[in-house]
Motif scaffolding. Structure first.
Motif, PDB file in Angstrom:
ATOM      1  N   TRP A 388       0.790  -1.224   0.000  1.00 49.38           N
ATOM      2  CA  TRP A 388       0.000   0.000   0.000  1.00 49.38           C
ATOM      3  C   TRP A 388       0.825   1.279   0.000  1.00 49.38           C
ATOM      4  O   TRP A 388       0.787   2.052  -0.945  1.00 49.38           O
ATOM      5  CB  TRP A 388      -0.948  -0.021   1.205  1.00 49.38           C
ATOM      6  N   PHE A 389       1.597   1.529   1.043  1.00 50.57           N
ATOM      7  CA  PHE A 389       2.259   2.830   1.191  1.00 50.57           C
ATOM      8  C   PHE A 389       3.352   2.639   2.233  1.00 50.57           C
ATOM      9  O   PHE A 389       3.137   2.019   3.265  1.00 50.57           O
ATOM     10  CB  PHE A 389       1.244   3.874   1.670  1.00 50.57           C
ATOM     11  N   GLY A 432      -1.336  -1.533  11.793  1.00 46.44           N
ATOM     12  CA  GLY A 432      -2.019  -1.130  10.564  1.00 46.44           C
ATOM     13  C   GLY A 432      -2.690   0.218  10.688  1.00 46.44           C
ATOM     14  O   GLY A 432      -2.879   0.939   9.691  1.00 46.44           O
ATOM     15  N   HIS A 433      -3.049   0.591  11.913  1.00 46.76           N
ATOM     16  CA  HIS A 433      -3.653   1.910  12.127  1.00 46.76           C
ATOM     17  C   HIS A 433      -2.677   3.051  11.836  1.00 46.76           C
ATOM     18  O   HIS A 433      -3.101   4.203  11.723  1.00 46.76           O
ATOM     19  CB  HIS A 433      -4.162   2.026  13.560  1.00 46.76           C
ATOM     20  N   ASN A 434      -1.391   2.748  11.736  1.00 47.60           N
ATOM     21  CA  ASN A 434      -0.482   3.824  11.366  1.00 47.60           C
ATOM     22  C   ASN A 434      -0.661   4.240   9.911  1.00 47.60           C
ATOM     23  O   ASN A 434      -0.157   5.276   9.494  1.00 47.60           O
ATOM     24  CB  ASN A 434       0.961   3.433  11.676  1.00 47.60           C
ATOM     25  N   TRP A 435      -1.382   3.424   9.123  1.00 45.12           N
ATOM     26  CA  TRP A 435      -1.809   3.839   7.784  1.00 45.12           C
ATOM     27  C   TRP A 435      -3.183   4.517   7.858  1.00 45.12           C
ATOM     28  O   TRP A 435      -3.382   5.563   7.258  1.00 45.12           O
ATOM     29  CB  TRP A 435      -1.837   2.628   6.859  1.00 45.12           C
ATOM     30  N   TYR A 536      -5.794   6.521  -3.640  1.00 40.66           N
ATOM     31  CA  TYR A 536      -6.505   7.177  -2.543  1.00 40.66           C
ATOM     32  C   TYR A 536      -5.545   7.477  -1.389  1.00 40.66           C
ATOM     33  O   TYR A 536      -5.539   8.600  -0.851  1.00 40.66           O
ATOM     34  CB  TYR A 536      -7.654   6.283  -2.066  1.00 40.66           C
ATOM     35  N   ILE A 537      -4.714   6.508  -1.004  1.00 40.09           N
ATOM     36  CA  ILE A 537      -3.769   6.735   0.090  1.00 40.09           C
ATOM     37  C   ILE A 537      -2.781   7.835  -0.287  1.00 40.09           C
ATOM     38  O   ILE A 537      -2.486   8.738   0.511  1.00 40.09           O
ATOM     39  CB  ILE A 537      -3.026   5.432   0.436  1.00 40.09           C
ATOM     40  N   PHE A 542      -1.350  12.312   4.991  1.00 38.96           N
ATOM     41  CA  PHE A 542      -1.136  13.507   5.797  1.00 38.96           C
ATOM     42  C   PHE A 542      -2.164  14.597   5.506  1.00 38.96           C
ATOM     43  O   PHE A 542      -1.914  15.777   5.691  1.00 38.96           O
ATOM     44  CB  PHE A 542       0.294  14.023   5.638  1.00 38.96           C
ATOM     45  N   LYS A 543      -3.333  14.164   5.058  1.00 42.55           N
ATOM     46  CA  LYS A 543      -4.485  15.046   4.886  1.00 42.55           C
ATOM     47  C   LYS A 543      -5.706  14.344   5.478  1.00 42.55           C
ATOM     48  O   LYS A 543      -5.615  13.212   5.943  1.00 42.55           O
ATOM     49  CB  LYS A 543      -4.716  15.373   3.409  1.00 42.55           C
ATOM     50  N   SER A 544      -6.857  14.998   5.411  1.00 41.47           N
ATOM     51  CA  SER A 544      -8.050  14.488   6.084  1.00 41.47           C
ATOM     52  C   SER A 544      -9.204  14.317   5.102  1.00 41.47           C
ATOM     53  O   SER A 544      -9.930  15.273   4.816  1.00 41.47           O
ATOM     54  CB  SER A 544      -8.463  15.435   7.213  1.00 41.47           C
ATOM     55  N   PRO A 545      -9.398  13.088   4.583  1.00 40.44           N
ATOM     56  CA  PRO A 545     -10.509  12.853   3.652  1.00 40.44           C
ATOM     57  C   PRO A 545     -11.822  12.605   4.382  1.00 40.44           C
ATOM     58  O   PRO A 545     -11.850  12.231   5.561  1.00 40.44           O
ATOM     59  CB  PRO A 545     -10.063  11.582   2.920  1.00 40.44           C
ATOM     60  N   ARG A 546     -12.903  12.793   3.638  1.00 41.57           N
ATOM     61  CA  ARG A 546     -14.255  12.454   4.090  1.00 41.57           C
ATOM     62  C   ARG A 546     -14.771  11.299   3.219  1.00 41.57           C
ATOM     63  O   ARG A 546     -14.175  10.961   2.188  1.00 41.57           O
ATOM     64  CB  ARG A 546     -15.160  13.674   3.971  1.00 41.57           C
TER      65      ARG A 546
END
Length: 671
Positions: A388-389, A432-435, A536-537, A542-546
């Protein structure tokens, strides 16, 4: 509306249609915008021209599961592609925190210098703070709700924060406290588009003896393990969607924080080991020379190196020479928050992974299982990096203590000690929550599914990084078929604080994760899905999607309209039941015809395995769009062979609630 309709009214075999329509579903706080009321077509609207099988394209916004979603209008901050636009902005909040912990009294004291940068297009004349320790006060709203919440306080006790001073320079700033929130009134507005303000706050609190979740104290044979989180007054998020995000902390709904840089100093008694969010800056001041050498070697070692061995815990060999407490200094950049753990009973080991120090801290009660923790953490991070990233931080720490499983940037708390499966499961989930949401900064309090569910999805594949023969985690789509039929359901898109306890894990974790597995494996295919999910990632790191940003970004990068999937799986409450009807054998130059019905309002692709009299077979896959305007389809095959058996969803990919109608001929027909 009744569950079934008379056969005469349906106009075709009633065996094939137990239910055409379900009641309208009221959506609860969907997409981070106003409440939406989405209803399915009425029986009258669905019978255009007397054909009860016709899925009527009546007013598009609310007519069918295929209708376009009512998403916020794109703008310069949030584009129609689902990406952040050139006008996207977010606030920046940097902290310099000096903290001290006294294990004997459980008292944590702190002083923070907070630098706030206002990137919004409007001036701000007050700031809101999250004061989450106040939830432990017996008269807090969270305490009053208590066990009625999914993750609620029972017998709450604690004093919450004592705020001793809030000031900027020599000027005292007024702070008004409302439960778990506080408002600071500013002497003058912080200017828009880059104005800044610096203030200082001094506080303390006593760690409650009874902590319902996320941190706490465990007494072990050789001392104590103290995990500390939600421990400092933090500036709330001000964003382009909601302005000030001031939903209170009640217990279930987790967190939404600003990115910033942290200089963190934690003073603890000599002989206590401290691990925290961030890279340790003064190892030479807190480790013995032997420990320092081991710690330095661990950074580049693929094998786990013990920094504090089990035999050294509690001995002079584990304690740096000198008198008085020691201060441990950490630096953490571009993180949402910080947490830490201290113990006089820690075994500490570590290894390296592509520039990341991967480490575990645990008491001897964790042995021997926890000697595998660091390698488990390495395996999970490596898998996520590849799929993923790349993990963007210099440290990852797993801490064994009282908390069952909780995540913070660069540090996770995991309690599992029973078996390898349990420890890897909680480790890969929490790291995994660090992603999600530490890099892709989800508003967890409103949209828990965008971190818990997305994380459950990536965990599904991560399990094979440690257990190669594993079939995956809890997100198998077929296994949740009966979950979808349970009564009293609400949409996934319901905020976590609004959920009864039985549905928090079922919806925010399992159903969301299974939905993404279904989207990847069955609907889009791995290559198409992976490109879109990575995009998407990448767009929102380092931003905040909805939710609307996620839906749009996935559709944009995958090149497909998925309104039917988002609506049926995330925004409404439905289950799936596809059924086989009659099979008409080939006649002349006309091939066999297989009848398939969609008996519920959820739609999915149709997958058929057809077996013939000559022993051959054929697999067919039809897209979900075959249900655009029909509840029943008739699929003609291009062959003159005689059909002997048809199986619907032969590989059990779909969450079909009733598989008894997935085979032709039915056992009754064969008798």
């Amino acid at each position: 509306m009744p569950d079934s309709l008379p056969a005469a009214k349906l106009g075709y075999d009633a065996r094939l249609m137990r239910r055409l329509l379900s009641p309208p579903v009221l959506l609860l706080q969907v997409l981070g915008i106003a409440l939406l009321s989405l209803s399915l077509p009425s029986s009258a609207g669905a019978q255009r021209g007397g054909d009860s099988n016709f899925r009527s394209p009546t007013p598009r916004a609310t007519s069918t599961i295929f209708s376009p979603l009512d998403l916020p209008t794109p703008n310069g901050a949030r584009l129609g592609s689902g990406a952040a636009g050139p006008e996207y902005w977010q606030q920046e909040v940097d902290y310099v925190i000096d903290a001290r912990i006294d294990p004997a009294t459980r008292l944590v004291t702190g002083k923070a210098a907070i630098h706030y940068v206002n990137h919004s297009p409007e001036p701000l004349d007050y700031l809101w703070l999250h004061l989450e320790q106040n939830v432990f006060k017996p008269d807090s709203n969270g305490a009053k709700i208590g066990p009625r919440a999914a993750i609620g306080l029972q017998n709450a006790e604690g004093q919450g924060y004592r705020i001793h001073r809030v000031r900027s320079g020599e000027a005292t700033l007024p702070l008004t406290v409302y439960d778990t929130l506080g408002r600071i009134d500013l002497p003058s507005p912080i200017a828009a588009s880059g104005g800044s303000f610096t203030f200082e706050i001094i506080w303390d609190f006593t760690i409650p003896e009874r902590v319902f979740r996320r941190f706490g104290i465990e007494k072990v044979e050789q001392g104590e393990v103290i995990q500390v989180a939600q421990w400092f007054p933090a500036v709330a998020v001000y964003d382009d969607v909601h302005g000030w995000n001031t939903l209170p902390y009640l217990g279930t709904g987790e967190f939404y924080n600003n990115f910033g840089d942290y200089q963190l100093s934690i003073t603890a008694p000599r002989g206590w080991t401290v691990v925290a969010t961030g890279a340790l800056q003064n190892a030479e001041d807190v480790f013995t020379p032997t420990q320092l050498d081991r710690w330095q070697r661990a950074h580049t070692s693929e094998e786990t190196i013990e920094i504090i061995t089990p035999d050294e815990v509690g001995t002079a060999d584990a304690m740096r020479e000198g008198e008085g407490p020691l201060t441990w200094r950490f630096q953490a950049d571009s993180v949402r928050t910080v947490a830490f753990a201290v113990s006089d009973a820690f075994v500490l080991d570590a290894a390296g992974l592509d520039g990341i120090l991967v480490q575990s801290a645990y008491p001897k009660e964790g042995l021997p299982l926890w000697q595998k923790s660091t390698q488990m953490l390495r395996a999970a991070i490596a898998g996520y990096n590849e799929r993923w990233f790349r993990y963007p931080y210099p440290v990852a720490t797993n801490v064994n203590g009282i908390e069952g499983g909780m995540e913070y940037p660069m540090i996770i708390f995991c309690r599992a000690r029973r078996n390898e499966s349990g420890l890897y499961g909680v480790t890969t989930h929490e790291i995994g929550h660090n992603w999600f949401p530490m890099v892709v900064n989800t508003d967890e309090r409103r949209h828990a599914w965008m971190d818990e569910g997305f994380n459950t999805f990536i965990n599904y594949y991560s399990r094979q990084d440690w257990f190669p023969d594993s079939s995956g985690g809890r997100a198998n789509p077929a296994s949740i078929a009966q979950l979808l039929t349970q009564p009293n359901q609400v949409p996934i898109a319901t905020p976590a604080d609004h959920l009864p306890g039985s549905l928090l894990g079922a919806l925010q974790y399992t159903k969301t994760g299974a939905g993404l597995v279904l989207l990847r494996e069955t609907i889009l295919g791995p290559e198409r899905f992976d490109f879109a999910f990575r995009k998407y990632i990448e767009r929102w790191a380092f931003k905040s999607p909805r939710p609307a940003d996620f839906f749009r970004s996935m559709e944009d990068a995958a090149g497909v309209d998925l309104a039917w999937f988002w609506r049926g799986w995330f925004l409404e409450v439905h289950h799936l039941d596809q059924a086989l009807g009659d099979v008409t054998q080939a006649r002349g130059n006309r091939g066999p015809v297989i009848q398939v019905s969609n008996l519920t309002d959820m739609v999915m692709p149709v997958m058929l395995r057809v077996e013939f009299e000559d022993g051959s077979s054929e697999d067919l896959k039809l897209p979900a769009e075959v249900w655009y305007n029909r509840h029943v389809i008739n699929e003609r095959l291009r062959t003159d062979k005689t059909v002997t058996k048809v199986t619907l969803d032969p590989d059990n990919e779909l969450p079909d609630a009733n598989r008894r109608n997935n085979v032709w001929p039915t056992p009754a027909d064969s008798e």
